[in-house]
Design an enzyme around this catalytic site. Sequence first.
Site: not given
Length: 452
Positions: A267, A309, A311, A348, A352, A379-380, A409
């Site tokens: 994180g 960890e 990433g 993302r 978020y 189409c959004e 991500y």
Amino acid sequence: MTTTAPDANPSAAGATDRAREFSVWPATAAEGPDGRVLLAGVPLTDIADAHGTPVYVLDEAEIRDRCRTYRAAFPAAEADVHYAAKAFLCRGLVRLLDEEGLGLDVCSAGELELAVTAGFPPERILLHGNAKSPADLDTALRLGVGRIVIDGPAEIARLAAAVGPRGHQKVMLRVTPGVGAGGHAKIRTGTDDQKFGLSLRDGHAQHAAARVLAQPGLELTGLHCHLGSQITEVKPYLTALRRLVGLMARLRDAHGAVLPELDLGGGHGIAHRPGEPVLDPTALARRLRTALAEDCAAAGLPVPRLVVEPGRAVIGPAGVALYRVLAVKTTPERTFVAVDGGMSDNPRPALYGVRYAPRLAGRRSTAPAVRTTVAGRHCEAGDLLAEDVALPADTRPGDLLAVPVSGAYQLSMASSYNLVGRPPVVAVRDGAARLLVRRETLEDLRARDVGL
């Protein structure tokens, strides 16, 4: 105090602006005299011409440099660094991570199989997941994964039964230490009352640890936690560390078990735009080592081996996404620049609210900057890749846009929404480019549809 007129040295001011802009790009990024952007000596226009757009570009030197920064901060004699495969994984990256001495943490049989078939040592892999399927556990046991992180009480009996009376599997226990941290509510995972882990506060973690210790086929090697994502301060990690050391002491007192490992997850926050805060892994490591030594001494425990960890912090800043502009529309409030990708290759911003700093990558413009929203093709109404960014007023169809900090991500969460195939991945190094993952074609999408 001496002041300088704004136009006293426009070339120096421009150079300063470009340096700030490129502060979130890989270190090899440069702008040529014609305004084209190069990565590792390769013009991004060449990659777009050769592979089409959208396309993702990974700077191999940047990935290796970040791996080495973590390895230097957390030396192998006392710590393990496991790359979080969920951020992005492919066989070429697996090989690079192995060469750099990192471990892996995976969340599915698919990630695990890909890593092992690419030659990664299974004993350096951890398997995570709050709802591991029978296939996940069977694959982990068959391939000899190094650790399985138990996430809930039901998993203890399932795993013990799968191991059998004569089997053996090293496990860790995921604990929620009651620490809220992270850049968005949907990516905070260290608090109580959410799907991950076993609560420290209500005693479930200690009870589950006792159950694991009673299983002859399971070896409890340590405790694990993951607080969330995009954390830019050290303090939450120190709080979690202190609480987990307290649990380790209680397990020692109650069961005589001295656990040799402590995994504080990942994180670690990065900057998506210039000026945003980041988490420095060297400072994090220094303060964690100090706190771990002090807390263990106070509890009368030997210092466990630390595991982290990262990433996003390894792969995120190494990636650049390239798009072609398809259309430009101006309203009284803003200019919309529509590109040939969107939420199918990067969900993302919609999920978020992540904000990026795109720029022209194929030419230099002298036009003034205007308030711009970079919109996706889907189409959004929420398919917006970047809002309220400054792009030249003469941005036009055919221009190449580059979005830095796009390595994590995005493709790993990509979809085929509107039956748009997922983009390819190209690696660059020392002036050369090579394809890592090919584009998903319409033929690929049709092949899955067997309804006729």
